[in-house]
Design a protein around this motif. Structure first.
Motif, PDB file in Angstrom:
ATOM      1  N   ARG A 154       0.854  -1.185   0.000  1.00 36.23           N
ATOM      2  CA  ARG A 154       0.000   0.000   0.000  1.00 36.23           C
ATOM      3  C   ARG A 154       0.888   1.232   0.000  1.00 36.23           C
ATOM      4  O   ARG A 154       1.648   1.461   0.940  1.00 36.23           O
TER       5      ARG A 154
ATOM      6  N   SER B 157       1.426   5.410  -0.132  1.00 33.52           N
ATOM      7  CA  SER B 157       0.772   6.639   0.324  1.00 33.52           C
ATOM      8  C   SER B 157       1.423   7.839  -0.335  1.00 33.52           C
ATOM      9  O   SER B 157       2.625   7.842  -0.595  1.00 33.52           O
TER      10      SER B 157
ATOM     11  N   THR C  36      -4.166  12.957   1.668  1.00 35.71           N
ATOM     12  CA  THR C  36      -3.388  11.776   1.285  1.00 35.71           C
ATOM     13  C   THR C  36      -4.127  10.969   0.224  1.00 35.71           C
ATOM     14  O   THR C  36      -5.345  10.808   0.295  1.00 35.71           O
TER      15      THR C  36
ATOM     16  N   TYR D 123      -3.859   7.152  -1.785  1.00 35.67           N
ATOM     17  CA  TYR D 123      -3.302   5.814  -1.590  1.00 35.67           C
ATOM     18  C   TYR D 123      -3.352   5.009  -2.882  1.00 35.67           C
ATOM     19  O   TYR D 123      -4.163   5.268  -3.766  1.00 35.67           O
TER      20      TYR D 123
END
Length: 115
Positions: free
Chosen positions: A19, A21, A77, A79
């Motif tokens: 993942r 960011s 943010t 992702y």
């Protein structure tokens, strides 16, 4: 200075997940569509996925069904959830606007898929 900082990359085996960011230093990014891009060694940078301010997403064919882009505007943010990774996904991953601006390219985060 407004900037985007990518993180979350690493070494993962084929079939694994990561993942990524992308943290924005300014809340202005919550008002624009954003994108993830990648650049593999010896290749040009390519678009991976985009997301509008309202959450509408679009993906390159080579990641459809495997990657998911999302955003948390409260955290400034964006992702990129990456599943079923393959060696061809090895690249430096960057975020930018969906229509990228030179001033916003950051250091990127390295993703290496290898056994």
């Amino acid at each position: 200075q407004v900037q985007l900082v990518e993180s979350g990359g690493g070494l993962v085996q084929p079939g694994g997940s990561l993942r990524l960011s992308c943290a924005a230093s300014s809340s202005i990014f919550r008002f624009v569509a954003m994108g993830w891009y990648r650049q593999a060694p010896g290749k040009q940078r390519e678009l991976v996925a985009t997301i509008t301010t309202g959450g509408i997403t679009n993906y390159a064919d080579f990641v459809k069904g495997r990657f998911t882009i999302s955003r948390d505007n409260a955290k400034n943010t964006v992702y990129l959830e990456m599943n079923s990774l393959i060696p061809e996904d090895t690249a430096v991953y960057y975020c930018n606007l969906d229509r990228p601006r030179d001033a916003y390219w950051g250091q990127g985060t390295q993703v290496t898929v290898s056994s």
